[in-house]
Design a protein around this motif. Sequence first.
Motif, PDB file in Angstrom:
ATOM      1  N   MET A 123       0.923  -1.373  -0.489  1.00 26.60           N
ATOM      2  CA  MET A 123      -0.268   0.406   0.240  1.00 26.60           C
ATOM      3  C   MET A 123       0.935   1.040  -0.076  1.00 26.60           C
ATOM      4  SD  MET A 123      -3.259  -1.033   2.508  1.00 26.60           S
ATOM      5  CE  MET A 123      -2.348  -2.144   3.788  1.00 26.60           C
ATOM      6  N   ILE A 124       0.568   2.062  -0.744  1.00 24.86           N
ATOM      7  CA  ILE A 124       0.720   3.302  -0.627  1.00 24.86           C
ATOM      8  C   ILE A 124      -0.081   4.885  -0.158  1.00 24.86           C
ATOM      9  CG2 ILE A 124       2.613   5.516  -2.054  1.00 24.86           C
ATOM     10  CD1 ILE A 124       2.394   2.539  -4.520  1.00 24.86           C
ATOM     11  N   THR A 125       0.177   5.793   0.797  1.00 29.02           N
ATOM     12  CA  THR A 125      -0.493   6.774   0.933  1.00 29.02           C
ATOM     13  C   THR A 125       0.296   7.589   0.051  1.00 29.02           C
ATOM     14  OG1 THR A 125      -1.370   5.567   3.055  1.00 29.02           O
ATOM     15  CG2 THR A 125      -1.704   7.957   3.126  1.00 29.02           C
ATOM     16  N   ILE A 126      -0.869   8.400  -0.510  1.00 26.80           N
ATOM     17  CA  ILE A 126      -0.925   9.209  -0.945  1.00 26.80           C
ATOM     18  C   ILE A 126      -1.465  10.933  -0.418  1.00 26.80           C
ATOM     19  CG2 ILE A 126      -0.395  10.955  -3.704  1.00 26.80           C
ATOM     20  CD1 ILE A 126      -0.609   7.362  -3.678  1.00 26.80           C
ATOM     21  N   VAL A 127      -0.801  12.072  -0.123  1.00 28.62           N
ATOM     22  CA  VAL A 127      -1.523  12.970   1.028  1.00 28.62           C
ATOM     23  C   VAL A 127      -1.032  13.945  -0.469  1.00 28.62           C
ATOM     24  CG1 VAL A 127      -1.547  14.569   2.932  1.00 28.62           C
ATOM     25  CG2 VAL A 127      -0.338  12.817   2.828  1.00 28.62           C
ATOM     26  N   VAL A 128      -2.941  14.294  -0.461  1.00 30.87           N
ATOM     27  CA  VAL A 128      -3.318  14.885  -1.716  1.00 30.87           C
ATOM     28  C   VAL A 128      -4.134  16.018  -1.154  1.00 30.87           C
ATOM     29  CG1 VAL A 128      -3.716  13.425  -2.762  1.00 30.87           C
ATOM     30  CG2 VAL A 128      -5.716  13.490  -2.579  1.00 30.87           C
ATOM     31  N   ALA A 129      -4.623  17.207  -1.746  1.00 31.54           N
ATOM     32  CA  ALA A 129      -5.415  18.457  -1.295  1.00 31.54           C
ATOM     33  C   ALA A 129      -6.896  17.655  -1.284  1.00 31.54           C
ATOM     34  CB  ALA A 129      -5.212  19.709  -2.191  1.00 31.54           C
TER      35      ALA A 129
END
Length: 132
Positions: free
Chosen positions: A72-78
Motif C-alpha cells: 500500500m502507498i499513501t499519497i496525501v492530496v488536497a
Amino acid sequence: MGEQETLDDRYSVGDVRAFVPARDFACSQRFYEALGWRTVWTDGDGLALMELAGHRFMLQNFYVQQWAQNFMITIVVADAAAWFERISAALAGDQFAGARVAPPAVQDWGATVTYAWDPSGVLLHFTQFETP
C-alpha cells in the motif's frame, strides 16, 4: 530510546523510496504515467524511477501476488474527489486490466480517501486530511 535521537549532518537523508511490484511492468508504468507520474529514469530492463510532485518510488519488474496485494502507498492530496475523477478518466479505456478505483469516502480517523488499485493489485490511498 524513548526520545527521537537528533542526527548530525553525516546522517542526513535526502529521500526514501519504496520498490513497488509490477506484474506487467510496461502496463504498470503506463498506468502511473496516466495518473500523472513521470518516468524520471529507467534501466530499460524492468526498473523505473517514477515521480509525482517531487515524490518518487521505484517501479520494478518483480511480482509476488501476496506481496503486491498487501502493498500500500499513501499519497496525501488536497482533493480526494478530484483524484477519483482523474483516476476514473484514466481507467475509462479499459487499458489497465485489474486496475480499479472506489469513490472517496470519509474514514473514521478523519480523512477522506479515494482507494485505487493498480494493475498489479497495489493499493493506493489518495488521502485528504481534514484541516483542524
